[in-house]
Write a protein that holds these residues in place. Structure first.
Motif, mmCIF file in Angstrom:
data_model
loop_
_atom_site.group_PDB
_atom_site.id
_atom_site.type_symbol
_atom_site.label_atom_id
_atom_site.label_comp_id
_atom_site.label_asym_id
_atom_site.label_seq_id
_atom_site.Cartn_x
_atom_site.Cartn_y
_atom_site.Cartn_z
ATOM 1 N N LEU A 237 0.820 -1.214 0.000
ATOM 2 C CA LEU A 237 0.000 0.000 0.000
ATOM 3 C C LEU A 237 0.854 1.264 0.000
ATOM 4 N N MET A 238 1.989 1.206 0.672
ATOM 5 C CA MET A 238 2.860 2.382 0.778
ATOM 6 C C MET A 238 3.876 2.463 -0.353
ATOM 7 N N GLY A 239 3.847 1.479 -1.240
ATOM 8 C CA GLY A 239 4.783 1.480 -2.354
ATOM 9 C C GLY A 239 6.224 1.398 -1.921
ATOM 10 N N ARG A 240 6.482 0.587 -0.911
ATOM 11 C CA ARG A 240 7.847 0.476 -0.401
ATOM 12 C C ARG A 240 8.752 -0.272 -1.387
ATOM 13 N N LEU A 241 10.029 0.065 -1.331
ATOM 14 C CA LEU A 241 11.014 -0.599 -2.179
ATOM 15 C C LEU A 241 11.212 -2.036 -1.706
ATOM 16 N N GLN A 242 10.859 -2.979 -2.561
ATOM 17 C CA GLN A 242 10.948 -4.402 -2.211
ATOM 18 C C GLN A 242 12.190 -5.091 -2.775
ATOM 19 N N GLY A 243 12.709 -4.537 -3.844
ATOM 20 C CA GLY A 243 13.875 -5.147 -4.473
ATOM 21 C C GLY A 243 14.267 -4.384 -5.722
ATOM 22 N N ARG A 244 15.295 -4.870 -6.398
ATOM 23 C CA ARG A 244 15.747 -4.246 -7.639
ATOM 24 C C ARG A 244 16.062 -5.318 -8.680
ATOM 25 N N VAL A 245 15.711 -5.001 -9.922
ATOM 26 C CA VAL A 245 16.119 -5.839 -11.048
ATOM 27 C C VAL A 245 17.489 -5.347 -11.502
ATOM 28 N N HIS A 246 18.505 -6.192 -11.358
ATOM 29 C CA HIS A 246 19.855 -5.843 -11.799
ATOM 30 C C HIS A 246 19.968 -6.189 -13.287
ATOM 31 N N ALA A 247 19.473 -5.259 -14.119
ATOM 32 C CA ALA A 247 19.355 -5.528 -15.556
ATOM 33 C C ALA A 247 20.717 -5.630 -16.234
ATOM 34 N N ILE A 248 21.614 -4.679 -15.962
ATOM 35 C CA ILE A 248 22.996 -4.772 -16.441
ATOM 36 C C ILE A 248 23.927 -4.375 -15.304
ATOM 37 N N GLU A 249 25.054 -5.063 -15.226
ATOM 38 C CA GLU A 249 25.961 -4.904 -14.081
ATOM 39 C C GLU A 249 27.409 -4.843 -14.557
ATOM 40 N N ASP A 250 28.016 -3.657 -14.429
ATOM 41 C CA ASP A 250 29.453 -3.477 -14.668
ATOM 42 C C ASP A 250 29.871 -3.947 -16.067
ATOM 43 N N VAL A 251 29.143 -3.491 -17.077
ATOM 44 C CA VAL A 251 29.410 -3.882 -18.468
ATOM 45 C C VAL A 251 30.424 -2.926 -19.099
ATOM 46 N N SER A 252 31.454 -3.478 -19.705
ATOM 47 C CA SER A 252 32.499 -2.668 -20.353
ATOM 48 C C SER A 252 32.874 -3.282 -21.696
ATOM 49 N N PHE A 253 33.029 -2.443 -22.718
ATOM 50 C CA PHE A 253 33.532 -2.882 -24.024
ATOM 51 C C PHE A 253 33.886 -1.647 -24.847
ATOM 52 N N ALA A 254 34.601 -1.866 -25.941
ATOM 53 C CA ALA A 254 34.944 -0.789 -26.879
ATOM 54 C C ALA A 254 34.615 -1.259 -28.292
ATOM 55 N N LEU A 255 34.353 -0.297 -29.182
ATOM 56 C CA LEU A 255 33.966 -0.605 -30.558
ATOM 57 C C LEU A 255 34.774 0.276 -31.503
ATOM 58 N N GLN A 256 35.486 -0.374 -32.427
ATOM 59 C CA GLN A 256 36.351 0.347 -33.372
ATOM 60 C C GLN A 256 35.556 0.749 -34.622
ATOM 61 N N PRO A 257 36.000 1.777 -35.351
ATOM 62 C CA PRO A 257 35.362 2.108 -36.634
ATOM 63 C C PRO A 257 35.405 0.906 -37.583
ATOM 64 N N GLY A 258 34.274 0.616 -38.239
ATOM 65 C CA GLY A 258 34.208 -0.487 -39.192
ATOM 66 C C GLY A 258 34.122 -1.863 -38.556
ATOM 67 N N GLU A 259 33.911 -1.932 -37.233
ATOM 68 C CA GLU A 259 33.882 -3.218 -36.529
ATOM 69 C C GLU A 259 32.451 -3.592 -36.144
ATOM 70 N N THR A 260 32.188 -4.884 -36.093
ATOM 71 C CA THR A 260 30.922 -5.396 -35.557
ATOM 72 C C THR A 260 31.204 -6.147 -34.265
ATOM 73 N N LEU A 261 30.653 -5.647 -33.167
ATOM 74 C CA LEU A 261 30.687 -6.342 -31.888
ATOM 75 C C LEU A 261 29.283 -6.838 -31.610
ATOM 76 N N SER A 262 29.127 -8.142 -31.420
ATOM 77 C CA SER A 262 27.813 -8.727 -31.148
ATOM 78 C C SER A 262 27.645 -9.002 -29.666
ATOM 79 N N LEU A 263 26.476 -8.613 -29.143
ATOM 80 C CA LEU A 263 26.070 -8.993 -27.784
ATOM 81 C C LEU A 263 25.085 -10.144 -27.913
ATOM 82 N N VAL A 264 25.400 -11.293 -27.282
ATOM 83 C CA VAL A 264 24.546 -12.471 -27.406
ATOM 84 C C VAL A 264 24.149 -12.975 -26.029
ATOM 85 N N GLY A 265 23.028 -13.692 -25.998
ATOM 86 C CA GLY A 265 22.539 -14.271 -24.758
ATOM 87 C C GLY A 265 21.043 -14.487 -24.859
ATOM 88 N N GLU A 266 20.479 -15.118 -23.847
ATOM 89 C CA GLU A 266 19.051 -15.421 -23.847
ATOM 90 C C GLU A 266 18.229 -14.210 -23.436
#
Length: 607
Positions: A322-351
């Motif tokens: 009823l009070m809309g209290r914080l019950q939890g959090r969805v950790h959608a992305i966590e500490d993601v790091s990458f770099a992308l060069q000109p003319g490069e394809t980097l694919s992110l894969v997963g379910e």
């Protein structure tokens, strides 16, 4: 002298023709189709959207509207012509002698009733059981389709199940009355690759145990190779080729069949190549695929990255009560790091649920990340306000999964392509018209198509228009979020060829998001594997596909269907489990992750 008794088919479809009433005229969409399904046999009907394969299955089941459809020919189930049965008798056949599994399980299950009640209903209708007997049989069926803790899940509702588990429920419901024939209409299309592998294994195992015949409707030739004894290839409402599955794959005669097979990416076919590979074009004279085209390697690893992402995190708060209290959090992305060069394809894969699309939206600043730094062409955009972001956003554009939802149905496509160019004041209307004409030609369309509306184009053409719209801004980075997953196999090949050609000519960098590992192998320079919001392995394409190190990467690759009929009786013996929940308590702090460096570009998470 001994004689072999001929086996009578379970299903015999003879000269099936189905027409629909349109504008006062009957228009045939399936013409003169004939095939049989023998006891214990799997027959695949394969073709692209609009080929008539689903209409064929609905005609067999007599599920088309009687006022606006007309079915000719004969559909014999154990010698009985279903087309001659009145609706009352046909209702006894459906779910009893023939059962059907549809593509999207959530739309087939009633969200207001528990899983147990929905399966029990089929038993009570067709097998004359008491409620106690039906409950016991339902639990046995749930256990048979490998749903963990089956008894405890009897009273749960469909929304509490993942997509793969809901499809298992649909299979349990279909098997409840021990049908002679199971019709599976694209039962794995909407599922992740690992879940698809489990469902295919399950259908094979249950078929062997029950002796059920299966009519399998699909557009995926990899699935056809793994599950079908015989195959019927459909094109524009007609069966253009049929026969033993191995013969279809190894000695196909019809140009359309050869075109379908040439457009199927085969996992492992990239080993001789160190860069992306275009799909081969078909020879117009022979109909045979030509030689594969190796893309020009446009990646300069010594140059500064065009996109840098460091320690990116995004969490979504869950409020309840009823009070809309914080019950939890969805950790959608966590500490993601990458770099992308000109003319490069980097694919992110997963379910589904691993954080791929959230990463894309955070990088584009369509959602605000909680932590991390995003540098586009050397500029930090992670803390920019709306006005500053607007000035730089033209350098990074996005192509979404559904091209029809991405286009305004009330705007002509020329105006749609020109809109961002004019909004950002990059030129005059006359210049915009010239650029639109040039872009339409560049993506394989014609300038006169600028006057048409989106509904006048096919799915593949609409995706080309979305690509043209993105190119109008002269971007350096394109984020492609499942941009080819909704397309038919041959259209998918054309769009991928176009993207690779544009990359070579314009030095475009792609952040390519997909769950289709075979496509990813073909288009990628590097690959990052995501699980529960984290990158668990990243490296060059060959390193990920030929030397995977993380258990989840190995699991993903082992689940990919390979278009080789010799694998038809293969069992992956994959563990049945659901993707873990990313929901954590409000005070949860993830432990620091450690990575092992295996080569200059290859890193794998250790914990």
């Amino acid at each position: 002298m001994t004689t072999t008794k001929a086996v009578s088919p379970v299903l015999s479809v003879e000269n099936l023709t189905t027409s629909f009433l349109s504008e006062g005229q009957w228009k045939s969409v399936v013409r003169d189709i004939s095939f049989t399904v023998n006891p214990g046999e799997t027959v695949a009907v394969v073709g692209e959207s609009g080929s008539g394969k689903s209409v064929t299955s609905l005609s067999v089941m007599q599920l088309l509207p009687r006022d606006t459809s007309r079915i000719g020919g004969r559909v014999l189930l154990n010698g009985k012509d279903l087309l001659q049965l009145p609706e009352a008798q046909m209702r006894k056949v459906r779910g009893n002698d023939i059962a059907m599994i549809f593509q999207e399980p959530m739309t087939s299950l009633n969200p207001l009733f528990t899983i147990g009640d929905q399966i029990s209903e089929a038993l009570l209708c067709h097998r004359n059981m008491s409620h106690e007997e039906a409950k016991a049989e339902t639990i046995r069926l749930l256990d048979r389709v490998r749903i963990p803790s089956a008894a405890s899940r009897f009273d749960e509702y469909p929304h509490r199940f993942s997509g793969g588990m809901r499809q298992r429920v649909m299979i349990a419901m279909a098997l409840a009355s021990r049908p002679k024939l199971l019709i599976a209409d694209e039962p794995t299309t909407a599922l992740d690759v690992t879940i698809q592998g489990q469902i295919l294994d399950l259908i094979k195992t249950l078929q062997e145990e029950e002796g059920t015949s299966v009519l399998f409707i699909t557009h995926d030739m990899g699935v056809v190779a793994e599950i079908a004894d015989r195959t019927v290839v459909m094109f524009r409402g007609e069966a253009v080729e049929s026969g033993d599955t191995a013969d279809i794959f190894n000695h196909s005669k019809h140009p359309y069949t050869r075109a379908l097979l040439s457009a199927v990416p085969m996992l492992g076919s990239m080993k001789p190549y160190d860069r992306p590979l275009r799909f081969p074009d078909l020879d117009p004279k022979t109909g045979l695929p030509g030689e594969p085209v190796v893309s020009a390697d446009t990646v300069d690893h010594q140059s500064a990255p065009v996109l840098e992402v460091k320690n990116l995190s995004k969490r979504f708060d869950i409020h309840a009560g009823l009070m809309g209290r914080l019950q939890g959090r969805v950790h959608a992305i966590e500490d993601v790091s990458f770099a992308l060069q000109p003319g490069e394809t980097l694919s992110l894969v997963g379910e589904s649920g691993c954080g791929k699309s959230t990463t894309a939206r955070a990088v584009m600043r369509l959602i605000q990340p909680d932590e991390g730094v995003i540098r586009l062409d050397g500029q930090d955009i992670s803390a920019m306000d709306h006005k500053e972001l607007r000035q730089i956003r033209h350098k990074m554009q996005m192509i979404f999964q559904d091209p029809f939802a991405s286009l305004n149905p009330r705007m002509r496509v020329g105006a749609t392509i020109a809109e961002p160019y004019l909004e950002h004041k990059m030129g005059t209307k006359a210049q915009a018209e010239k650029i639109v004409a040039d872009l339409l030609l560049r993506v394989g369309l014609t300038p006169d198509m600028a006057k048409r509306f989106p509904h006048e184009f096919s799915g593949g053409q609409r995706q080309r228009i979305c690509i043209a719209r993105a190119l109008a801004m002269d971007p350096k980075v394109i984020v492609a979020d499942e941009s080819v997953s909704a397309l038919d196999v041959s259209i998918k090949a054309q769009v991928i060829n176009l993207m690779l050609e544009l990359q070579a000519n314009l030095k475009l960098a792609y952040l390519f998001i997909s769950h289709d590992m075979a496509v990813v192998e073909r288009v990628s320079h590097r690959v990052a594997v995501m699980y529960l919001g984290e990158i668990v392995e990243i490296g060059k394409r060959a390193e990920i596909f030929e030397n995977p190190q993380h258990p989840y990467t190995k699991k993903l690759l082992s689940a990919v269907p390979i278009p080789d009929p010799e694998r038809r009786h293969l069992r992956r013996m994959m563990q049945v489990d659901e993707l873990k929940s990313p929901v954590r308590s409000p005070d949860y702090q993830p432990a620091p992750r450690q990575y092992q460096q295996l080569s200059e570009h290859h890193f794998v998470q250790l914990n």
